[in-house]
Motif scaffolding. Structure first.
Motif, short mmCIF file in Angstrom:
data_model
loop_
_atom_site.label_atom_id
_atom_site.label_comp_id
_atom_site.label_asym_id
_atom_site.label_seq_id
_atom_site.Cartn_x
_atom_site.Cartn_y
_atom_site.Cartn_z
N PHE A 94 34.31 63.48 -24.11
CA PHE A 94 34.24 62.12 -23.57
C PHE A 94 33.30 62.16 -22.37
N ASP A 95 32.26 61.34 -22.42
CA ASP A 95 31.38 61.18 -21.27
C ASP A 95 32.03 60.16 -20.35
N GLU A 96 32.64 60.67 -19.29
CA GLU A 96 33.37 59.82 -18.33
C GLU A 96 32.59 59.67 -17.03
N VAL A 97 31.27 59.81 -17.14
CA VAL A 97 30.44 59.73 -15.93
C VAL A 97 30.62 58.36 -15.26
N GLN A 98 30.75 57.32 -16.07
CA GLN A 98 30.90 55.99 -15.47
C GLN A 98 32.37 55.52 -15.49
N THR A 99 33.11 55.92 -16.50
CA THR A 99 34.50 55.44 -16.61
C THR A 99 35.49 56.29 -15.81
N ALA A 159 30.77 62.39 -12.90
CA ALA A 159 29.72 62.43 -11.87
C ALA A 159 29.94 61.20 -11.00
N LYS A 160 28.94 60.36 -10.89
CA LYS A 160 28.97 59.08 -10.18
C LYS A 160 30.02 58.98 -9.06
N GLY A 161 31.23 58.42 -9.36
CA GLY A 161 32.20 58.12 -8.31
C GLY A 161 32.95 59.30 -7.76
N SER A 185 25.01 66.14 -11.28
CA SER A 185 24.71 64.80 -11.80
C SER A 185 25.39 64.62 -13.15
N GLY A 186 25.32 63.40 -13.64
CA GLY A 186 25.93 63.10 -14.93
C GLY A 186 25.21 63.80 -16.08
N ALA A 187 23.88 63.78 -16.04
CA ALA A 187 23.11 64.42 -17.11
C ALA A 187 23.45 65.91 -17.16
N GLU A 188 23.53 66.52 -15.99
CA GLU A 188 23.86 67.95 -15.94
C GLU A 188 25.27 68.22 -16.42
C1 LIG Z 1 27.94 57.37 -19.24
C2 LIG Z 1 26.84 58.03 -18.47
N1 LIG Z 1 26.52 59.31 -18.73
C3 LIG Z 1 25.55 59.95 -18.05
C4 LIG Z 1 24.83 59.32 -17.09
C5 LIG Z 1 23.76 60.06 -16.35
O1 LIG Z 1 24.17 60.31 -15.05
P1 LIG Z 1 23.10 60.79 -13.96
O2 LIG Z 1 22.18 59.64 -13.71
O3 LIG Z 1 23.93 61.15 -12.77
O4 LIG Z 1 22.40 61.98 -14.53
C6 LIG Z 1 25.12 57.98 -16.78
C7 LIG Z 1 24.33 57.25 -15.77
O5 LIG Z 1 24.28 56.06 -15.72
C8 LIG Z 1 26.15 57.32 -17.49
O6 LIG Z 1 26.46 56.04 -17.25
#
Ligand SMILES: Cc1ncc(COP(=O)(O)O)c(C=O)c1O
Length: 405
Positions: free
Chosen positions: A233-238, A262-264, A111-114
């Motif tokens: 850089f948190d690229e979870v969404q970008t 993560a995400k996509g 996941s993104g948090a992880e």
């Molecule tokens: C920029 C960003 N970082 C982290 C997260 C957390 O991701 P996850 O919900 O998969 O843990 C999100 C989720 O929306 C996010 O947009």
């Protein structure tokens, strides 16, 4: 039982058996195809949320469906006690796509948090174990940011509503101001030889689709270089094409030391990852970090096919083209509705900023058969699948137009 009755019964059961932490819309989704989903009662919706920016190929894409089914019939999971080929191939592909960072290595999670947790742990190990600076513990993040829901990522999330009730949060997390204009460098002042790392989204997504002012990420990179601070850089969404580039850092023209994804990445199958530049990646020595499911064959095979499809079907070009089409359409709503204040974002991460709570507007669009989401309280977010058509975007904007009347 008729289908609408079944849907109502499921919602009633949910109210008893699920923890009440989500505010779900009162529909139970049952299947999807492309940009369309259907609820249990058979009602059809245009899905411009893509599972919160997690399904670039839309729903039930034949290539992804086949890749998942084929991998599931061979091997779903083995743990990281052993290698598996899809994970190695995925790491090879991602590190190649991220060549703008120089040589990198990948770590996989779920996941993104992880992924952000892994980036934080890597930065801490890098400063303490590799460089021997046991006092470099502070990590900076930005007001308005969102980095996840674990305790450490909540502590680094610069929005009070996500933090309250969980204190005392970790003492090494410090939130700095998000720059207001091109001359605002206040956020750089606290970065010193004592700072461990800085984490930033190339575009704040959950915070309301906000781009840092021109030049800020470059200045941040320079300050991190001067002080030996790890830049994450948190690229979870970008990441993975949402901005029309493989990564937000490509778009910004600034190479960080670590990115989280993560995400996509796997087209909707749960996955998270970090890519770290070679020197930094060495901090994750054997035993220092792990994940049971991280990079398992199923998620990795899905991610590989997702990346291949984005590439072979030229979907990044489509993100750019559809994104600017959507921007024009949304700009027309700004001209028409006094409460619409502006259009934000890039590629297919777009928002219509309102001067009021966006939730009722999103609910009204849903009643008209279009699924959208809220970012930062007052922004209506469009994060459609990359395969979305112009006609579908027209339908989405028309529903929003009607909802704003
Ligand atoms: C920029 C960003 N970082 C982290 C997260 C957390 O991701 P996850 O919900 O998969 O843990 C999100 C989720 O929306 C996010 O947009």
């Amino acid at each position: 039982m008729d289908d609408e009755k079944r849907q109502q019964e499921l919602i009633a059961t949910a109210a008893r058996v699920l923890t009440p932490n989500y505010k779900q819309a009162p529909i139970v989704l049952a299947r999807g195809q492309g940009s369309t989903v259907w609820d249990v009662a058979g009602k059809k919706y245009l899905d411009l949320t893509a599972g919160i920016a997690a399904c670039p190929l839309g729903h039930a894409h034949p290539r992804l469906t086949l890749a998942i089914a084929e991998q599931a019939s061979k091997l779903i999971h083995v743990s990281n006690l052993f290698f598996n080929a899809p994970q190695i191939e995925l790491a090879a592909r991602l590190t190649e796509l991220a060549r703008g960072m120089g040589p990198t290595r990948a770590f996989f999670c779920n996941s993104g948090a992880e992924a952000n947790e892994a980036a934080i742990k890597l930065a801490k190990r890098f400063q303490t174990s590799v460089r021997g600076h046991s006092d470099r513990v502070e990590i900076l993040s930005f007001e308005g940011s969102f980095h996840g829901r674990s305790i450490a990522t909540v502590a680094l999330t610069g929005q009070e509503k996500y933090r309250s009730g969980f204190g005392p949060l970790v003492e090494w997390a410090r939130i700095v101001p998000f720059p207001t204009d091109e001359n605002d460098r206040r956020a750089l002042d606290p970065i010193s030889e004592k700072t461990c790392a800085v984490i930033i989204e190339p575009i704040q997504a959950e915070g309301g689709i906000r781009k840092p002012p021109t030049g800020f990420l470059q200045a941040l990179r320079a300050r991190c270089n001067e002080t030996g601070t790890v830049l994450i850089f948190d690229e979870v969404q970008t990441g993975i094409g949402r901005t029309g580039h493989w990564f937000g850092f490509d778009r910004a023209g600034v190479a960080p030391d670590v990115i989280s994804l993560a995400k996509g990445l796997a087209g909707g199958v749960p996955i998270g990852a970090i890519l770290a530049r070679e020197e930094f990646a060495q901090a994750l020595t054997a035993g220092s970090h792990a994940s049971t499911f991280g990079g398992n064959p199923l998620a990795s095979a899905a991610a590989l096919e997702n990346l291949r499809t984005i590439e072979e079907e030229k979907l990044l070009e489509q993100v750019v083209a559809r994104g600017s089409y959507l921007e024009k359409k949304l700009s027309a709503l700004v001209a028409k509705h006094a409460r619409a204040k502006g259009v934000r974002g890039v590629g297919l991460l777009r928002g219509l900023a309102l001067d009021e709570d966006a939730s009722p507007i999103v609910a009204r669009a849903r009643e008209r058969g279009v699924l959208l989401s809220v970012a930062g309280g007052t922004v209506v977010r469009f994060a459609p699948p990359f395969i979305v058509s112009e006609a579908e975007l027209d339908q989405g904007v028309a529903a929003l137009d009607a909802a704003l009347q």
